[in-house]
Design a protein around this motif. Structure first.
Motif, short mmCIF file in Angstrom:
data_model
loop_
_atom_site.label_atom_id
_atom_site.label_comp_id
_atom_site.label_asym_id
_atom_site.label_seq_id
_atom_site.Cartn_x
_atom_site.Cartn_y
_atom_site.Cartn_z
N GLY A 1 0.82 -0.97 0.34
CA GLY A 1 0.11 0.01 -0.09
C GLY A 1 0.73 1.29 -0.46
O GLY A 1 1.97 1.18 -0.38
N TYR A 2 0.13 2.54 0.21
CA TYR A 2 -0.10 3.41 -0.26
C TYR A 2 0.55 4.27 1.30
O TYR A 2 -0.36 4.60 1.57
CB TYR A 2 0.08 4.54 -1.40
CG TYR A 2 0.79 6.04 -1.05
CD1 TYR A 2 2.04 6.35 -1.65
CD2 TYR A 2 0.13 7.13 -1.45
CE1 TYR A 2 2.52 8.02 -1.93
CE2 TYR A 2 0.60 7.64 -1.26
CZ TYR A 2 1.02 8.70 -1.62
OH TYR A 2 1.97 10.22 -1.96
N ASP A 3 1.86 5.20 1.71
CA ASP A 3 1.54 6.11 2.62
C ASP A 3 1.73 7.08 2.26
O ASP A 3 2.98 7.85 2.09
CB ASP A 3 2.42 5.45 4.10
CG ASP A 3 2.61 6.61 4.76
OD1 ASP A 3 1.38 7.03 5.49
OD2 ASP A 3 3.30 6.75 6.00
N GLU A 4 0.46 8.06 2.36
CA GLU A 4 0.72 9.37 1.58
C GLU A 4 1.27 10.44 2.54
O GLU A 4 1.73 11.13 2.27
CB GLU A 4 -1.03 9.93 1.38
CG GLU A 4 -1.13 11.16 0.93
CD GLU A 4 -2.98 11.32 0.23
OE1 GLU A 4 -3.28 13.04 -0.61
OE2 GLU A 4 -3.98 10.88 1.16
N SER A 5 0.67 10.40 4.43
CA SER A 5 1.45 10.86 4.97
C SER A 5 2.78 11.35 4.96
O SER A 5 3.77 12.31 4.82
CB SER A 5 0.98 11.20 6.33
OG SER A 5 2.16 9.67 6.98
N THR A 6 3.89 10.36 4.66
CA THR A 6 5.13 10.07 4.04
C THR A 6 5.89 10.11 2.92
O THR A 6 6.75 10.09 2.13
CB THR A 6 5.68 9.31 4.90
OG1 THR A 6 5.48 8.11 5.09
CG2 THR A 6 5.71 9.37 6.45
N ASP A 7 4.33 9.75 1.33
CA ASP A 7 5.18 9.74 0.41
C ASP A 7 5.55 8.27 0.47
O ASP A 7 6.84 8.70 -1.12
CB ASP A 7 5.49 11.21 -0.54
CG ASP A 7 5.22 11.35 -1.76
OD1 ASP A 7 4.47 10.39 -2.17
OD2 ASP A 7 5.52 11.71 -2.29
N GLU A 8 5.32 7.64 0.61
CA GLU A 8 6.53 6.12 0.43
C GLU A 8 4.88 4.82 0.20
O GLU A 8 3.98 4.44 0.74
CB GLU A 8 7.31 6.24 1.86
CG GLU A 8 6.24 5.92 3.05
CD GLU A 8 7.70 5.74 3.71
OE1 GLU A 8 8.33 4.84 3.62
OE2 GLU A 8 7.39 5.77 5.02
N TYR A 9 5.43 4.10 -0.64
CA TYR A 9 5.17 2.76 -1.08
C TYR A 9 5.84 1.19 0.07
O TYR A 9 7.13 1.89 0.64
CB TYR A 9 4.84 2.54 -2.09
CG TYR A 9 4.17 3.02 -3.70
CD1 TYR A 9 3.13 3.12 -3.69
CD2 TYR A 9 5.35 4.37 -3.75
CE1 TYR A 9 2.20 4.67 -4.50
CE2 TYR A 9 4.30 5.36 -5.05
CZ TYR A 9 2.92 5.23 -5.16
OH TYR A 9 2.69 6.09 -5.87
N LYS A 10 4.93 0.53 0.53
CA LYS A 10 5.64 0.02 1.75
C LYS A 10 4.54 -1.28 1.19
O LYS A 10 3.47 -1.64 1.35
CB LYS A 10 4.41 0.53 2.92
CG LYS A 10 5.56 1.37 3.90
CD LYS A 10 4.79 1.58 4.55
CE LYS A 10 5.54 3.19 5.20
NZ LYS A 10 5.49 3.58 6.80
N VAL A 11 5.65 -2.72 1.83
CA VAL A 11 5.16 -3.85 1.63
C VAL A 11 5.54 -4.54 2.82
O VAL A 11 6.57 -4.42 3.66
CB VAL A 11 5.75 -4.54 0.52
CG1 VAL A 11 5.41 -6.22 0.98
CG2 VAL A 11 6.39 -4.37 -1.10
N VAL A 12 4.01 -4.86 3.45
CA VAL A 12 4.36 -5.81 5.05
C VAL A 12 4.30 -7.24 4.59
O VAL A 12 2.76 -7.82 3.69
CB VAL A 12 2.53 -5.14 6.04
CG1 VAL A 12 2.46 -5.43 7.22
CG2 VAL A 12 3.05 -3.47 5.48
N ALA A 13 4.75 -7.86 5.55
CA ALA A 13 4.68 -8.93 6.04
C ALA A 13 4.91 -9.23 7.00
O ALA A 13 5.65 -8.78 8.40
CB ALA A 13 6.22 -9.65 5.45
N LEU A 14 3.81 -9.72 7.51
CA LEU A 14 2.60 -9.96 9.17
C LEU A 14 2.51 -11.06 9.91
O LEU A 14 1.62 -12.15 8.63
CB LEU A 14 0.92 -9.31 8.89
CG LEU A 14 0.46 -9.45 10.53
CD1 LEU A 14 -0.36 -8.37 10.52
CD2 LEU A 14 -0.54 -10.64 10.76
N SER A 15 3.09 -12.49 10.67
CA SER A 15 2.60 -13.10 10.67
C SER A 15 2.06 -13.79 12.12
O SER A 15 2.92 -13.17 13.32
CB SER A 15 4.38 -13.82 10.86
OG SER A 15 4.51 -15.03 11.78
#
Length: 401
Positions: A187-201
């Motif tokens: 997804g995209y974090d508009e507050s910091t203008d960055e795209y992030k990939v998350v791996a959750l376990s």
């Protein structure tokens, strides 16, 4: 070239549209900019070769954002694409090979002859090989995150722009499951203008989850442990990011008669897990599927053999904003009673694109009819994306391109 922050964005783009090596343009610069903003990405990539000023203009971050905004809000879906995974046989290592295909979303919604699907293109995605399977992690602003199984039980993550055909391979996350498995989201974090990939376990016994987050802005993974008690998230879905929040369907009471679905979330800004409150459904046996329609979180609630209600959350986080968009009656065809995943709704709200079993379906609420448009392949999963010029490369490496 760094844009002058005190300049109006339109003035910046207009000034860049003038080539210092040429005389006065025959077309006013503001008209040039307006025309370029309406072009598809394929045409813009060719236009970059016209002259230095056009190359500079089209490469400018402000132009890229303006073009993305205009394409996203296009009401006829002219710049939107459906991307879906299909099974291919014979199998390799005892399993079918999964590949990607794309076709124009407008054609899918409105082409009654199914030519769009029948002529769908197989995509040359990163690390494509005849023995490699691929799955869609998520899509955002024209970027698609995919997981490619290069070896048995070994997947490589890529952030990829199908429109520009550029991609970036993420370094290994190193995330080892502390529970049963790892689910991923993009997804995209508009507050910091960055795209992030998350791996959750998740580890429900300890009430926590190990989360590894990759930022395309700085090109690094980081690891955190967060409180988590919202059920087992489905590893098959991680495609939903709305307003900087990732969402997965999850189940509680797994394996018991009281098993039910929850909606678990991960906030990319606050980096915390939570649960999204659902609408009040009618009593009776039901099956729930999570999706997104436009900028809304969506739940399709299927009452087996009766109907399916499509709910949308118009104000994220506000339970009272859940609105029933449409009720789809049960049609006396066996596969049409199967629970489905909503993918897209037309701007007038009359046409709904769904996955049911291994088929793509368009439901027409005006005529109370649905049409099977997926005929040639077995559809495993799908999402939509808008054409864009957004770079999939980490910000630190853009200067080398």
């Amino acid at each position: 070239m760094s844009p002058n922050q005190n300049e109006n964005p339109n003035q910046q783009m207009q000034s860049m549209a003038l080539d210092s090596e040429t005389s006065q343009p025959t077309i006013p610069t503001d008209i040039v900019v307006r025309i370029l903003l309406r072009l598809p990405v394929e045409s813009l990539l060719r236009c970059k070769s016209v002259c230095k000023s056009w190359h500079s203009l089209i490469s400018n971050p402000r132009f890229i954002k303006s073009h993305l905004a205009m394409s996203t809000t296009n009401t006829d879906y002219a710049h939107h694409t459906l991307i879906y995974t299909t099974e291919y046989f014979p199998s390799v290592r005892g399993r079918p090979i999964i590949k990607l295909k794309t076709c124009n979303l407008r054609d899918v919604l409105y082409d009654s002859n199914n030519n769009s699907i029948n002529n769908a293109l197989e995509v040359d995605y990163p690390s494509k090989h005849e023995s490699n399977s691929v799955s869609i992690v998520g899509s955002c602003n024209g970027l698609v995150c995919i997981a490619v199984e290069e070896y048995v039980m070994s997947k490589a993550l890529f952030i990829w722009n199908p429109s520009t055909r550029k991609s970036y391979r993420l370094p290994p996350s190193g995330c080892k499951p502390i529970g049963w498995y790892v689910v991923c989201g993009f997804g995209y974090d508009e507050s910091t203008d960055e795209y992030k990939v998350v791996a959750l376990s998740p580890n429900l016994i300890d009430g926590e989850a190990l989360v590894r987050i990759y930022s395309l802005k700085d090109g690094n993974w980081k690891e955190i442990v967060v409180a988590y008690s919202h059920g087992f998230p489905s590893p098959e879905f991680g495609k939903l990011c709305i307003n900087g929040v990732l969402r997965w369907p999850a189940s509680t009471g797994h394996g018991s008669a009281s098993c039910s679905m929850t909606i678990t979330s991960f906030d990319l800004v606050n980096e915390t897990c939570g649960e999204v409150l659902q609408p009040v459904y009618d009593a009776g046996r039901k099956d729930l599927r999570l999706g997104s329609l436009k900028e809304w979180l969506c739940v399709l609630c299927s009452y087996c053999g009766i109907r399916a209600d499509v709910w949308v959350m118009k104000d994220y986080g506000v339970k009272d904003s859940w609105t029933k968009l449409v009720s789809i009656p049960y049609l006396n065809v066996p596969w049409r009673d199967h629970p489905s995943t909503p993918l897209c709704v037309s701007d007038d709200g009359e046409r709904l694109l769904q996955i049911r079993r291994d088929r793509l379906i368009v439901y027409d609420s005006k005529n109370n009819s649905d049409t099977e448009i997926q005929k040639l392949d077995i559809c495993i999963g799908a999402c939509t994306f808008v054409e864009s010029l957004v770079s999939p490369m980490p910000a630190a490496s853009l200067g080398d391109i």
